[in-house]
Design an enzyme around this catalytic site. Sequence first.
Site, mmCIF file in Angstrom:
data_model
loop_
_atom_site.group_PDB
_atom_site.id
_atom_site.type_symbol
_atom_site.label_atom_id
_atom_site.label_comp_id
_atom_site.label_asym_id
_atom_site.label_seq_id
_atom_site.Cartn_x
_atom_site.Cartn_y
_atom_site.Cartn_z
ATOM 1 N NE ARG A 8 3.908 22.892 -89.729
ATOM 2 C CZ ARG A 8 2.951 23.543 -90.510
ATOM 3 N NH1 ARG A 8 4.170 23.876 -92.101
ATOM 4 N NH2 ARG A 8 2.378 24.763 -90.719
ATOM 5 C CD GLU A 51 2.244 26.454 -81.827
ATOM 6 O OE1 GLU A 51 3.085 26.267 -81.618
ATOM 7 O OE2 GLU A 51 1.129 26.395 -81.836
ATOM 8 C CD GLU A 95 7.229 27.119 -87.140
ATOM 9 O OE1 GLU A 95 6.711 26.987 -88.446
ATOM 10 O OE2 GLU A 95 7.346 25.675 -86.846
HETATM 11 N N1 MTE Z 1 14.025 33.408 -83.656
HETATM 12 C C1 MTE Z 1 14.125 33.770 -82.286
HETATM 13 N N2 MTE Z 1 15.028 34.345 -82.100
HETATM 14 N N3 MTE Z 1 13.928 32.790 -81.263
HETATM 15 C C2 MTE Z 1 12.409 32.121 -81.576
HETATM 16 O O1 MTE Z 1 11.930 31.864 -80.575
HETATM 17 N N4 MTE Z 1 11.402 31.373 -82.782
HETATM 18 C C3 MTE Z 1 11.293 30.476 -84.075
HETATM 19 C C4 MTE Z 1 11.324 30.965 -85.149
HETATM 20 N N5 MTE Z 1 12.451 32.288 -85.052
HETATM 21 C C5 MTE Z 1 12.459 32.013 -83.107
HETATM 22 C C6 MTE Z 1 13.127 32.120 -83.745
HETATM 23 C C7 MTE Z 1 9.923 29.851 -83.698
HETATM 24 S S1 MTE Z 1 9.496 28.070 -83.419
HETATM 25 C C8 MTE Z 1 8.372 30.316 -85.588
HETATM 26 S S2 MTE Z 1 7.310 29.979 -85.224
HETATM 27 C C9 MTE Z 1 8.596 31.007 -85.962
HETATM 28 O O2 MTE Z 1 10.575 32.492 -85.357
HETATM 29 C C10 MTE Z 1 7.998 32.907 -84.419
HETATM 30 O O3 MTE Z 1 8.348 33.801 -85.312
HETATM 31 P P1 MTE Z 1 7.571 34.879 -86.709
HETATM 32 O O4 MTE Z 1 6.212 33.762 -87.313
HETATM 33 O O5 MTE Z 1 7.689 35.912 -87.179
HETATM 34 O O6 MTE Z 1 8.444 33.774 -87.332
HETATM 35 N N1 LUZ Z 2 1.150 25.596 -83.818
HETATM 36 C C1 LUZ Z 2 -0.302 25.340 -84.498
HETATM 37 C C2 LUZ Z 2 2.318 25.462 -84.980
HETATM 38 O O1 LUZ Z 2 -1.341 25.309 -83.378
HETATM 39 N N2 LUZ Z 2 -0.314 25.187 -85.714
HETATM 40 C C3 LUZ Z 2 0.638 24.243 -86.615
HETATM 41 O O2 LUZ Z 2 0.412 24.348 -87.922
HETATM 42 C C4 LUZ Z 2 1.942 24.691 -85.903
HETATM 43 N N3 LUZ Z 2 2.844 25.112 -86.838
HETATM 44 C C5 LUZ Z 2 4.068 25.397 -86.840
HETATM 45 C C6 LUZ Z 2 3.884 25.495 -85.514
HETATM 46 N N4 LUZ Z 2 3.383 25.625 -84.826
HETATM 47 MO MO1 MOS Z 3 7.153 27.155 -83.607
HETATM 48 S S1 MOS Z 3 6.518 26.063 -82.856
HETATM 49 O O1 MOS Z 3 5.758 27.325 -84.693
HETATM 50 O O2 MOS Z 3 6.258 28.561 -82.340
#
Ligand code: MTE
Ligand code: LUZ
Ligand code: MOS
Length: 753
Positions: free
Chosen positions: A304, A226, A708
Amino acid sequence: MKNIDAKSHLRGESIYVDDIPVREGTLYAAVFGSPMAHGLIKKLDLDAARAMDGVHGVLTACDIPGVNQIGGIVEDELLLADHELHYIGMPVAIVVAESEGIAKRAVAAIRIEIDELPVVVDPRQAHGVQDYLTAPRTFAIGDPAEVWSECSRVVSGRADIGGQEHVYLETQGTYVFPLESGNLKIHTSTQAPTHVQRMVARVLGTAMHRIEVDVIRIGGGFGGKEDQATPWACMATLAAHILNRPVKLILSRADDIRMTGKRHPYSFDFRIGLDRDHKIRAYEVDCFQNGGAAADLSPAIMERSLFHGSGSYYLPNAKITVYSCRTNLPPNTAFRGFGAPQAMFVLEAAIFKAAEELGVAPEVIQRANLLQDGDLFPYGQQAEGCRAVTCWEELEQTHGMEPLKEEVALFNRENSLRKKGYALFPLCFGISFTNTMLNQGRALVHVYTDGSVTVTTGVIEMGQGVNTKILQVAARTLGVSPGRIRVESTNTTRVANSSPTAASTGADLNGNATLLACRAIVGRLQRVAAQELGCSDTPERISFCDERVFIDAMPTAFTWFELISRAYARRVSLSEHAHYATPEIYFDKEKEKGHPFAYHVYGTVITTVTVDCVRGTYEIDAMRVVHDFGSSMNPDLDLGQIEGGIAQGVGLMTIEELLVNEQGRLVYDSLSSYKVPDIYSVPKLVDIVPLDSEPSPHAVFGSKAVGEPPLCYGISVYFALVRAMREFNPQFSLQLSAPMTHQKCLLSLYENL
Ligand code: MTE
Ligand code: LUZ
Ligand code: MOS
């Protein structure tokens, strides 16, 4: 609908950064990082590295044409160290050479002399001298101070939770091509292409429009990309800019583990007060977040934690404070759950300890305090469409909680060296970036004259299957077959100013934008079809399905393809760019109150484990879940997300141990010593029952975010293990320190026995 990447993944044909065909003239970069956790650079000797055959450049802070600053929230992070070193692995110099091998040998030839300074690795030590990355914050509801004396029992204690290495399969990496006139094209493994674009422009002292960032997909991010894909992209781009050559920088696994931030470890002091009816009257917690050497995303993660400090419960009097402590570790960063799992763990720990002292099962306290519709969260939002009790009760019914408990009790009567334990955990996770500004998404949809379609959004495919969901949205809205649609790479030139793919909002924000773009095109096509079919005044009678044009829901002879030709002939636009912003959300940081989340995701898990009390090893028998999906638009993908989240949550609570020594050095720094869950460490059974709930209005197609939240189900494993261990030895001291490694388990089993 199957994951659209399944076939190319299975055949090994999916493209990641390191698979992009190499262009002639490409140079390879490697990074020299600080060997010490804290100190001042006395002397940096780059001569030997520079003199090596095949080395084209060794770049340091003084080569940066723009600003040597990559801090996203707080401007406290240098791209390259200039004087003070803050953690082991902190980048100091970039070597650029004709091969990766030469670059690495040149890095090894760099000599540095350092005046050592004291190293801090413990957040409580930083708290002692008030060394914070950002000012502490408190969320409060009611006033615990007023009610402690009225509680029938007050319990206090300390809890700890360790960090976690992301172990994405694809390590951090970038491949940059200089274009004409100083423009640059960057392929990088990031969750936040716009963040890369902005920081590269800052570092190079150029405008964002000169920088194009392109991402096909990434090999896992889990939060680790991120913010922390950005420095490596900046370094590679700096080299490409200065040397005017394509530059590739891919971290080795060892460098990635050593140099990048992880999930934040937290240490907690808690106090909980209960009534005779097991209602929680008061709860107070101080959270010491181990932030590492720079703020990175710590302020957002702190936030968070505050938002999830009350878990899935109604707490009438609570005070939650987070201190973001500066330590000499790589800046800790986003990791699936983003500070929420830590905050939920300490509350569960407090409930567990209170239950032991009261001599009741923890689930009695959990059940008595579940959040209900109309209850206030400490941040002022009211629970709406709350499913906490529904999930819990559904779990009792569908999974037969009572027989399960009897089975555990029977096993424990019949076995003396193996013991079983169980634990429940209710989940409540807020969906939206807590920073309201980030809750916006964009999509660009083109319909080509042959009727085929492309969609570009700001979202990053990282294995979660979001591109499949985007494609489903477009297919359903346009009424064409999924095979007719292609989801394009994510590219800052086609879709600008995107938020990171994070906070589980990827599908909601970008799916809703895709929906808006497709609806706008549908609107124009309805008018064309109405004209062609002689009902120009009532275009709303027209609809599209299965690549056919319908009038009043009756099929016409008109196909999608004919319609597109007619629309083009009539000079009607077949493209649309749409913007979506989550409605109704806001947050007032002065008052620490507002309505920050579009909705919440609920669920309940019951976990059973078996501990081998001779060896201190354990197995997870089963995790049985009732989960609130809203109305899932892709149950296969969503189940996959829950299983993956559970595996990661289990790792966090059991075997993944990030041990740092007093010199600030990671003790388990490779995948042979840092244990990630494998097929033996995950539950033998994962049974997920979807809760039949309403489609959620702000979720795309009513399908709730799922990325998540399920990781938090792992928390139950810790408490199930402690209960199994108690069956063998009721005397060991309760440490409330996750992860419960096999080693810790064994030591506790024989403590005070
Ligand atoms: N699933 C896979 N296979 N690989 C990933 O890196 N990241 C997770 C989750 N599932 C991830 C994953 C995280 S930290 C987040 S925030 C969400 O996927 C982001 O994708 P979404 O917003 O489309 O759910
Ligand atoms: N990133 C962010 C995040 O900038 N704000 C959020 O609230 C958040 N929550 C989950 C994962 N990444
Ligand atoms: Mo997920 S920790 O919001 O990339």
